[in-house]
Design a protein around this motif. Sequence first.
Motif, PDB file in Angstrom:
ATOM      1  N   ASN A   5       0.796  -1.221   0.000  1.00  0.00           N
ATOM      2  CA  ASN A   5       0.000   0.000   0.000  1.00  0.00           C
ATOM      3  C   ASN A   5       0.829   1.272   0.000  1.00  0.00           C
ATOM      4  O   ASN A   5       0.273   2.375  -0.011  1.00  0.00           O
ATOM      5  N   THR A   6       2.156   1.139   0.025  1.00  0.00           N
ATOM      6  CA  THR A   6       3.018   2.316   0.051  1.00  0.00           C
ATOM      7  C   THR A   6       4.252   2.093  -0.809  1.00  0.00           C
ATOM      8  O   THR A   6       4.617   0.966  -1.116  1.00  0.00           O
ATOM      9  N   ILE A   7       4.874   3.205  -1.196  1.00  0.00           N
ATOM     10  CA  ILE A   7       6.211   3.190  -1.787  1.00  0.00           C
ATOM     11  C   ILE A   7       7.116   3.893  -0.792  1.00  0.00           C
ATOM     12  O   ILE A   7       6.853   5.033  -0.393  1.00  0.00           O
ATOM     13  N   GLU A   8       8.193   3.228  -0.392  1.00  0.00           N
ATOM     14  CA  GLU A   8       9.026   3.745   0.683  1.00  0.00           C
ATOM     15  C   GLU A   8      10.493   3.733   0.273  1.00  0.00           C
ATOM     16  O   GLU A   8      10.874   3.078  -0.690  1.00  0.00           O
ATOM     17  N   ARG A   9      11.301   4.445   1.041  1.00  0.00           N
ATOM     18  CA  ARG A   9      12.736   4.429   0.793  1.00  0.00           C
ATOM     19  C   ARG A   9      13.489   4.585   2.111  1.00  0.00           C
ATOM     20  O   ARG A   9      12.976   5.182   3.067  1.00  0.00           O
ATOM     21  N   VAL A  10      14.685   4.012   2.154  1.00  0.00           N
ATOM     22  CA  VAL A  10      15.531   4.074   3.338  1.00  0.00           C
ATOM     23  C   VAL A  10      16.929   4.499   2.908  1.00  0.00           C
ATOM     24  O   VAL A  10      17.455   4.014   1.902  1.00  0.00           O
ATOM     25  N   ASP A  11      17.509   5.440   3.635  1.00  0.00           N
ATOM     26  CA  ASP A  11      18.864   5.886   3.341  1.00  0.00           C
ATOM     27  C   ASP A  11      19.837   4.766   3.702  1.00  0.00           C
ATOM     28  O   ASP A  11      19.806   4.234   4.817  1.00  0.00           O
ATOM     29  N   LEU A  12      20.706   4.407   2.756  1.00  0.00           N
ATOM     30  CA  LEU A  12      21.588   3.263   2.945  1.00  0.00           C
ATOM     31  C   LEU A  12      22.661   3.493   4.001  1.00  0.00           C
ATOM     32  O   LEU A  12      23.302   2.536   4.441  1.00  0.00           O
ATOM     33  N   GLU A  13      22.855   4.731   4.425  1.00  0.00           N
ATOM     34  CA  GLU A  13      23.863   4.997   5.449  1.00  0.00           C
ATOM     35  C   GLU A  13      23.257   5.346   6.798  1.00  0.00           C
ATOM     36  O   GLU A  13      23.729   4.894   7.838  1.00  0.00           O
ATOM     37  N   THR A  14      22.202   6.137   6.818  1.00  0.00           N
ATOM     38  CA  THR A  14      21.623   6.577   8.089  1.00  0.00           C
ATOM     39  C   THR A  14      20.418   5.762   8.512  1.00  0.00           C
ATOM     40  O   THR A  14      19.958   5.891   9.648  1.00  0.00           O
ATOM     41  N   ASN A  15      19.869   4.930   7.604  1.00  0.00           N
ATOM     42  CA  ASN A  15      18.666   4.132   7.876  1.00  0.00           C
ATOM     43  C   ASN A  15      17.419   4.980   8.099  1.00  0.00           C
ATOM     44  O   ASN A  15      16.406   4.474   8.601  1.00  0.00           O
ATOM     45  N   VAL A  16      17.452   6.244   7.758  1.00  0.00           N
ATOM     46  CA  VAL A  16      16.266   7.088   7.821  1.00  0.00           C
ATOM     47  C   VAL A  16      15.282   6.625   6.751  1.00  0.00           C
ATOM     48  O   VAL A  16      15.662   6.374   5.606  1.00  0.00           O
ATOM     49  N   THR A  17      14.020   6.506   7.126  1.00  0.00           N
ATOM     50  CA  THR A  17      13.007   6.029   6.184  1.00  0.00           C
ATOM     51  C   THR A  17      12.015   7.139   5.855  1.00  0.00           C
ATOM     52  O   THR A  17      11.726   7.995   6.688  1.00  0.00           O
ATOM     53  N   GLU A  18      11.491   7.106   4.642  1.00  0.00           N
ATOM     54  CA  GLU A  18      10.496   8.073   4.191  1.00  0.00           C
ATOM     55  C   GLU A  18       9.453   7.353   3.356  1.00  0.00           C
ATOM     56  O   GLU A  18       9.758   6.383   2.663  1.00  0.00           O
ATOM     57  N   THR A  19       8.232   7.842   3.417  1.00  0.00           N
ATOM     58  CA  THR A  19       7.148   7.316   2.588  1.00  0.00           C
ATOM     59  C   THR A  19       6.982   8.210   1.365  1.00  0.00           C
ATOM     60  O   THR A  19       6.676   9.397   1.491  1.00  0.00           O
ATOM     61  N   ILE A  20       7.195   7.640   0.195  1.00  0.00           N
ATOM     62  CA  ILE A  20       7.074   8.398  -1.054  1.00  0.00           C
ATOM     63  C   ILE A  20       5.619   8.540  -1.456  1.00  0.00           C
ATOM     64  O   ILE A  20       5.168   9.606  -1.869  1.00  0.00           O
ATOM     65  N   ALA A  21       4.861   7.468  -1.349  1.00  0.00           N
ATOM     66  CA  ALA A  21       3.444   7.483  -1.729  1.00  0.00           C
ATOM     67  C   ALA A  21       2.698   6.481  -0.861  1.00  0.00           C
ATOM     68  O   ALA A  21       3.240   5.438  -0.493  1.00  0.00           O
ATOM     69  N   SER A  22       1.450   6.803  -0.510  1.00  0.00           N
ATOM     70  CA  SER A  22       0.631   5.914   0.308  1.00  0.00           C
ATOM     71  C   SER A  22      -0.740   5.775  -0.319  1.00  0.00           C
ATOM     72  O   SER A  22      -1.026   6.365  -1.369  1.00  0.00           O
ATOM     73  N   ARG A  23      -1.593   4.984   0.347  1.00  0.00           N
ATOM     74  CA  ARG A  23      -2.943   4.719  -0.156  1.00  0.00           C
ATOM     75  C   ARG A  23      -2.915   4.083  -1.539  1.00  0.00           C
ATOM     76  O   ARG A  23      -3.743   4.373  -2.400  1.00  0.00           O
ATOM     77  N   ILE A  24      -1.931   3.229  -1.758  1.00  0.00           N
ATOM     78  CA  ILE A  24      -1.840   2.466  -3.004  1.00  0.00           C
ATOM     79  C   ILE A  24      -2.539   1.135  -2.800  1.00  0.00           C
ATOM     80  O   ILE A  24      -2.557   0.597  -1.689  1.00  0.00           O
ATOM     81  N   THR A  25      -3.109   0.581  -3.840  1.00  0.00           N
ATOM     82  CA  THR A  25      -3.892  -0.648  -3.683  1.00  0.00           C
ATOM     83  C   THR A  25      -3.014  -1.877  -3.550  1.00  0.00           C
ATOM     84  O   THR A  25      -3.129  -2.640  -2.595  1.00  0.00           O
ATOM     85  N   ASN A  26      -2.126  -2.102  -4.508  1.00  0.00           N
ATOM     86  CA  ASN A  26      -1.245  -3.278  -4.450  1.00  0.00           C
ATOM     87  C   ASN A  26      -0.038  -3.040  -5.352  1.00  0.00           C
ATOM     88  O   ASN A  26       0.015  -3.521  -6.480  1.00  0.00           O
ATOM     89  N   ALA A  27       0.939  -2.300  -4.834  1.00  0.00           N
ATOM     90  CA  ALA A  27       2.156  -2.006  -5.598  1.00  0.00           C
ATOM     91  C   ALA A  27       3.019  -3.256  -5.693  1.00  0.00           C
ATOM     92  O   ALA A  27       3.200  -3.976  -4.713  1.00  0.00           O
ATOM     93  N   VAL A  28       3.566  -3.526  -6.883  1.00  0.00           N
ATOM     94  CA  VAL A  28       4.343  -4.740  -7.104  1.00  0.00           C
ATOM     95  C   VAL A  28       5.773  -4.413  -7.535  1.00  0.00           C
ATOM     96  O   VAL A  28       6.730  -4.787  -6.876  1.00  0.00           O
ATOM     97  N   ASP A  29       5.938  -3.741  -8.642  1.00  0.00           N
ATOM     98  CA  ASP A  29       7.272  -3.468  -9.152  1.00  0.00           C
ATOM     99  C   ASP A  29       7.494  -1.969  -9.234  1.00  0.00           C
ATOM    100  O   ASP A  29       6.535  -1.182  -9.283  1.00  0.00           O
ATOM    101  N   LEU A  30       8.761  -1.561  -9.267  1.00  0.00           N
ATOM    102  CA  LEU A  30       9.068  -0.141  -9.406  1.00  0.00           C
ATOM    103  C   LEU A  30      10.407   0.043 -10.108  1.00  0.00           C
ATOM    104  O   LEU A  30      11.217  -0.873 -10.205  1.00  0.00           O
ATOM    105  N   ASP A  31      10.611   1.257 -10.600  1.00  0.00           N
ATOM    106  CA  ASP A  31      11.875   1.638 -11.215  1.00  0.00           C
ATOM    107  C   ASP A  31      12.012   3.147 -11.071  1.00  0.00           C
ATOM    108  O   ASP A  31      11.076   3.830 -10.647  1.00  0.00           O
ATOM    109  N   ILE A  32      13.180   3.676 -11.435  1.00  0.00           N
ATOM    110  CA  ILE A  32      13.459   5.087 -11.219  1.00  0.00           C
ATOM    111  C   ILE A  32      13.920   5.752 -12.503  1.00  0.00           C
ATOM    112  O   ILE A  32      14.367   5.093 -13.437  1.00  0.00           O
ATOM    113  N   HIS A  33      13.808   7.059 -12.549  1.00  0.00           N
ATOM    114  CA  HIS A  33      14.480   7.901 -13.537  1.00  0.00           C
ATOM    115  C   HIS A  33      15.202   8.966 -12.733  1.00  0.00           C
ATOM    116  O   HIS A  33      14.612   9.961 -12.316  1.00  0.00           O
ATOM    117  N   TYR A  34      16.492   8.757 -12.505  1.00  0.00           N
ATOM    118  CA  TYR A  34      17.220   9.604 -11.561  1.00  0.00           C
ATOM    119  C   TYR A  34      17.328  11.044 -12.053  1.00  0.00           C
ATOM    120  O   TYR A  34      17.081  11.984 -11.292  1.00  0.00           O
TER     121      TYR A  34
END
Length: 783
Positions: free
Chosen positions: A349-378
């Motif tokens: 139900n969410t897209i999340e991310r965690v900083d690989l050094e500090t372990n700080v987490t953030e929610t990018i998007a919520s209220r999603i029905t069933n997220a499966v795959d993702l990719d980025i465009h940096y």
Amino acid sequence: MANEFKHYVHAFIIFEFMINVWITIKAEDANPWLMHTNKLTIDRLEMDTWTNSTLVRGLVGAVSVDYHYTKGFMYYSDQVADRISRMNLHNPNDTKDIITNTLGLADAIAVDWIYDHLYWIDASHDHIMVSNLDGSRRKTIINTELVYPRALAVYPNIGWMFFTDVEDPKIERCGLDGSNRQAIVTTNIGSPNGLSIDFAENRLYWVDNHVQSKQIQSSALDGTDIRILMTSADNLPWAFGLVVYKDWLYITQFTNNTVCRVDKQTGSNFQIIRSDADTPVGIKIYSVDNQPQGTNLCIPNNGDCEQLCLPTPQNTRVCACADGFELNSDAKTCLFKGSGKWLTYANINTIERVDLETNVTETIASRITNAVDLDIHYDQGYIYWSDVRAKKISRSVVSRTSISGSIEDIVVETVDVPDGIAIDWMYNLLFWTDTGHNHIQVSRLDGTNKKTLIKNDSRLEQPRAIVVDPNSGLLFFSDWGSQPRIERCRMDGGERTIIINSDIIWPNGMTIDHIGKRLYWIDGSLNQIKSTRFDGTDTYTIIKNADVLPKPYDLVVYGSYVYWSNWQYRTICRVNKYTGQEFSVVVKYIRSPMGIQVFADDVQPIGNNVCETNNGGCSHICFPLPAYNSAQSSLSGCMCPDFYILLSDNKTCITMDTEISNPDLTKDTGVTSREIIVYPIIGVVFVILITLVLILIFWYRRRNTLQRSERTYAEPDNRISTVSAIYDTIDEQTELSSKINNSSLESLNPYLELSSSRTDQTNTYSDLMRINGDMNMPKCGKE
């Protein structure tokens, strides 16, 4: 004149109506009422009649509730849905999830109604956190010497916070900034669950659910003057939550589904006020008396603090920074200390991310029905993801230091089950597989100019993962149908070649090591991660271990490590991509981790763009032709969206309708208007004959899709609850890492392969029983 008078009358009527509404709301607020959690709802009890009504429905495992009286907000936590939410009591439609990412067991929440902060306990991570009322600026207050924190109460008027630990039984207090921590009750205490403050008499009350002596006690705020109010013989089969209000103590009992009250001084006059609750736990009285007003030392200007301003027990205030920031020497402003290297993952139900050094987490998007795959465009700052239940592909704007929270749907009406997606960051294309339609498509990044690259045919059964390497002009996709395999093709779908068709069953996820020019994939059935060159040669097994890889889904290579998501243990783990060793758990307590990707400045290398000049001369989609024997494509091709035809110049696309009305446009193309007209006529002639066959095919595909959906997206049954959980210790996790890294392994190549069997069949982790029953706590390791 008459018209002006009418306007004044209308204005007066509206004003009078607004005053009456305000008076009604204030009158309603003036009447205290009781709120408590049920398993599936948050309910309200009127204190004059004890009639109940439901405030919130659709929950899965509600355990804690609190409110902000002056703002009219109610907060509640759902352990199973892994979130803390907020409802506007004056506008119930204004309800939002404010804490969602990496929330394990939100056993307790507490609202600071003076400084406008939210505190909560996460028993999975064994820490206490604080944030603004909207969930922003999250900071860890306490994260040491906690075994299993449970109850929480705040007293912002004097700057104190109180909390309990049920495994190392005690009650502690500290400043609302985390300072001056003290254990105030350590004797005659077994399993302190509920906690409440009597603001009128400055006393602390708690429920002790120890197996041998269930009781309710109270003390002064410093832990002295302890009194026993009730014992197990006094109607306490299994009390959990409690709240003090005036002369009464209100209690929830989840084993007999009741809400009751007793005299707060003597524990006598026991009364059941509700007997038909459903596993009640959290309880509060909505009243101004239970949130007495005090002086806000952070007014004005947030105490000159850039982020958080927190009170202390010394009647002072201090500035604090959210996790991932540190306080500057001025003791007011905050400096970002994160790496900007984010491990991003889909979590149903969410897209999340965690900083690989500090372990700080953030929610990018919520209220999603069933997220499966993702990719980025940096470069463009986007995260793309697929939602198989909502049948769409969406994106959100992000950067190294911020997230937007916005969601834009890119592909909506034409997809069925978008299992896999892949972003071409050089030519700005979006690729996806569709297991429902059994085809592979491409579009521009905004979803326009859609083209079906590989259609539903006998060679494509159940396409799943897809990755692209725009530098070499190659597209890879997996098929886990009756003949599981990995294929390679041009970016327009041409020149298909099977590169892997052995030692493969469920190729769930794929990723490309763009530096090493190798393809990696994860097999959810064989519990292994393998690697190969782009042509399918030089294939190595990185890791194969059922203890470490049960139900793996997706993977990504970054630096010297390969990261993967794990359903069963609700984790993201990593090992060295060359040796399969250096095992570690990166993220724990994720509800259901699926697709993963790294958002960093070096993950999408940019080479020579052969379409950069005038879009390669193409009217619509330009793509690089594959460079099979080199790392960089030097030639381009053109392709047309669906329902368009490529003209003889191999660059210009026209619609079929245009071609039919202007047959001269297609001279020497090999495609005539007669062919375009005749083919549909032939199809119409045969449609009656094949109707029955189509129905049978549809039924067969639908049955397989349902079976595939159940196999693919069913969540593990091993949920966790407040009253039934097993937790694994850090020492045991270290033990597993040691066993993996020091195993005696046999390998035929530099990529070591871990054995899928173990000589020691006992559990890797010793289970710590918390309360009443057992359920499995997922980790990266054998249960």
